[in-house]
Design a protein around this motif. Structure first.
Motif, short mmCIF file in Angstrom:
data_model
loop_
_atom_site.label_atom_id
_atom_site.label_comp_id
_atom_site.label_asym_id
_atom_site.label_seq_id
_atom_site.Cartn_x
_atom_site.Cartn_y
_atom_site.Cartn_z
N ASP A 1 118.47 42.22 31.18
CA ASP A 1 118.08 40.83 30.90
C ASP A 1 116.56 40.68 30.78
O ASP A 1 116.06 39.77 30.14
CB ASP A 1 118.59 39.89 32.01
CG ASP A 1 120.10 39.69 31.98
OD1 ASP A 1 120.73 39.75 33.04
OD2 ASP A 1 120.65 39.47 30.87
N CYS A 2 115.84 41.65 31.42
CA CYS A 2 114.36 41.61 31.36
C CYS A 2 113.84 42.30 30.11
O CYS A 2 112.76 41.99 29.61
CB CYS A 2 113.76 42.34 32.57
SG CYS A 2 114.22 41.68 34.16
N GLY B 1 121.49 38.39 37.48
CA GLY B 1 121.12 39.11 36.27
C GLY B 1 120.95 40.60 36.53
O GLY B 1 121.00 41.05 37.67
N LYS C 1 120.71 30.51 33.85
CA LYS C 1 120.70 31.25 32.59
C LYS C 1 119.33 31.81 32.21
O LYS C 1 119.16 32.39 31.14
CB LYS C 1 121.22 30.36 31.46
CG LYS C 1 120.38 29.13 31.16
CD LYS C 1 121.06 28.28 30.06
CE LYS C 1 120.30 26.98 29.81
NZ LYS C 1 121.00 26.11 28.87
N GLN D 1 113.76 42.41 26.94
CA GLN D 1 113.91 41.74 25.65
C GLN D 1 112.55 41.65 24.95
O GLN D 1 111.51 41.61 25.61
CB GLN D 1 114.47 40.31 25.85
CG GLN D 1 115.84 40.25 26.53
CD GLN D 1 116.36 38.82 26.60
OE1 GLN D 1 116.43 38.11 25.57
NE2 GLN D 1 116.71 38.37 27.79
N ARG E 1 119.09 34.77 29.72
CA ARG E 1 119.83 35.98 30.11
C ARG E 1 120.70 36.45 28.95
O ARG E 1 121.16 35.64 28.13
CB ARG E 1 120.67 35.72 31.35
CG ARG E 1 121.91 34.90 31.13
CD ARG E 1 122.67 34.64 32.42
NE ARG E 1 123.03 35.87 33.11
CZ ARG E 1 123.58 35.89 34.34
NH1 ARG E 1 123.79 34.78 35.00
NH2 ARG E 1 123.88 37.03 34.92
N LEU E 2 120.92 37.76 28.87
CA LEU E 2 121.84 38.36 27.88
C LEU E 2 123.18 38.66 28.53
O LEU E 2 124.23 38.60 27.88
CB LEU E 2 121.25 39.67 27.33
CG LEU E 2 119.90 39.55 26.59
CD1 LEU E 2 119.38 40.95 26.21
CD2 LEU E 2 120.01 38.67 25.36
N SER E 3 123.14 38.96 29.86
CA SER E 3 124.38 39.32 30.57
C SER E 3 125.25 38.07 30.74
O SER E 3 124.75 36.94 30.65
CB SER E 3 124.02 39.91 31.94
OG SER E 3 123.23 38.99 32.67
N HIS F 1 112.81 34.26 29.57
CA HIS F 1 113.86 34.65 28.63
C HIS F 1 115.17 34.00 29.03
O HIS F 1 115.36 33.62 30.20
CB HIS F 1 114.07 36.19 28.68
CG HIS F 1 113.11 36.97 27.84
ND1 HIS F 1 113.06 36.86 26.46
CD2 HIS F 1 112.18 37.89 28.18
CE1 HIS F 1 112.13 37.68 26.00
NE2 HIS F 1 111.57 38.31 27.01
N VAL G 1 115.64 34.06 32.94
CA VAL G 1 114.98 35.20 33.59
C VAL G 1 113.49 34.91 33.52
O VAL G 1 112.98 34.54 32.46
CB VAL G 1 115.26 36.51 32.81
CG1 VAL G 1 114.50 37.68 33.41
CG2 VAL G 1 116.76 36.79 32.78
#
Ligand code: AHG
Ligand code: MN
Ligand code: MN
Length: 337
Positions: free
Chosen positions: A153-154, A149, A112, A156, A141-143, A139, A114
């Motif tokens: 996801d990077c 990923g 989860k 942010q 992950r958002l996905s 970070h 990054v």
């Protein structure tokens, strides 16, 4: 006899103690921080041999930044990739040395987190035995969980970082990190191969003794920036003059200012209209550390941590360090041009 020895705490023990303060923690972030500490120990061992192991000098390659890649940059990048990609804790990494983010390999469980990093900061100083460093940002992950990923996801804001840190390969090797619960420094003891807690709960003085900037760029700065640096020198503003210190390795200049108080500036200029330093893996992680140590960081218009990234390698102007010195920069640079 009372022992004069303070309790010896390794970074692993400290990370575990911190995790115990959060019952909801799964331990994944703790393990990720161990992974990074291990990578730091491996890179450190090669940095310390740089003059001996014929890894001095450029590998003859050019990276996405158009800069000559030093062999140590390559080694540090490979070490971070090997320490992170097959752990099942990350879904993607982004490195200064690679044009695109690197997803977990096929068949490898994706986690989860990054991790964005500058594997070797201060490359121009490798061959002249001046302090260099590694910078990292973590970070969530958002996905959707599961597969590797993706670039978003990077991209942010630094405000959403879950952890940030750096390693400085200096007169001693130190790892400094924060997960938002204070900033803590660990000094490497090569005799036992451990990072030991040496600087718990680092706070940075509200006003600094030093200002750090590459003065040779002065003619290329806009007038407001020239005025700000004159103020740091004690000219025209009635401010206490600061001592100038500029190492040319961001991590080293930042670390000195964090401990002793000071402000580091890499303004935009006519040659680098968006600044030179990279937002995602230089400016944002150091801004998280600085704010959690009581300092501040701005791009001249807004806090670094509030900048919404659009590209992996985007650059940003950077003014970072002691709170009052950075607020002066914000005031002077916000004035109408
Ligand atoms: P890197 O070696 O990762 O490319 O970073 C170098 C950066 C930073 O470490 C330092 O503050 C800055 O370059 C120095 O730039 P100038 O030589 O232009 O002053
Ligand atoms: Mn760098
Ligand atoms: Mn670098």
């Amino acid at each position: 006899m009372k022992s004069h020895l303070a309790r010896v705490i390794t970074i692993e023990r400290f990370i575990l103690d911190q995790e115990e303060l959060h019952p909801e923690a799964t331990g994944e972030l703790s393990n990720l921080l161990y992974d990074i500490a291990l990578a730091a120990k491996i890179i450190n061992s090669h940095v310390r041999m740089a003059g001996l192991a014929d890894i001095i000098g450029s590998a003859g390659l050019i990276n996405v930044q158009g800069e000559v890649v030093q062999k140590l940059d390559e080694f540090a990048d490979a070490t971070m990739q090997h320490a992170l990609l097959r752990t099942g804790r990350v879904c993607l990494i982004g490195s200064e040395e690679d044009p695109d983010p690197i997803p977990t390999p096929p068949g490898q469980a994706a986690g989860k987190y990054v991790v964005l990093y500058d594997p070797l900061d201060g490359s121009s100083n490798i061959d002249v035995n001046v302090s260099i460093g590694t910078i990292f940002a973590v970070h969530k992950r958002l996905s959707p969980d599961g597969g590797p990923g993706v670039l978003s996801d990077c991209l942010q804001k630094g405000r959403d970082l879950v952890a940030a840190g750096y390693v400085i390969y200096g007169s001693s090797t130190m790892m400094v990190y924060t997960t938002g619960q204070g900033v803590h420094g660990f000094t490497y003891d090569p005799s036992i191969g451990e990072f030991l807690l040496s600087h718990p709960s680092i706070t940075t003085p509200p006003q600094g003794r030093y200002y750090s900037v590459n003065e040779s760029n002065f003619p290329r700065w806009e007038a407001r920036v020239q005025g700000l640096v004159k103020c740091y020198k004690g000219l025209d503003c009635g401010f206490q003059p600061k001592n100038s210190r500029y190492i040319g390795s961001l991590v080293a200049d930042f670390h000195r200012n964090l401990i002793a108080g000071g402000v580091f500036c890499y303004p935009a200029d006519t040659k680098s209209p968006r600044g030179k330093l990279r937002l995602l893996y230089e400016c944002a992680p150091l801004a998280m550390i600085c704010e959690h140590a009581g300092g501040a960081a701005t791009d001249g218009r807004q806090p670094i941590l509030d900048v919404a990234p659009t590209e992996l390698h985007q650059r940003s102007p950077l003014f970072i360090g002691s709170r009052d010195d950075v607020l002066l920069a914000q005031e002077m640079l916000a004035e109408p041009a």
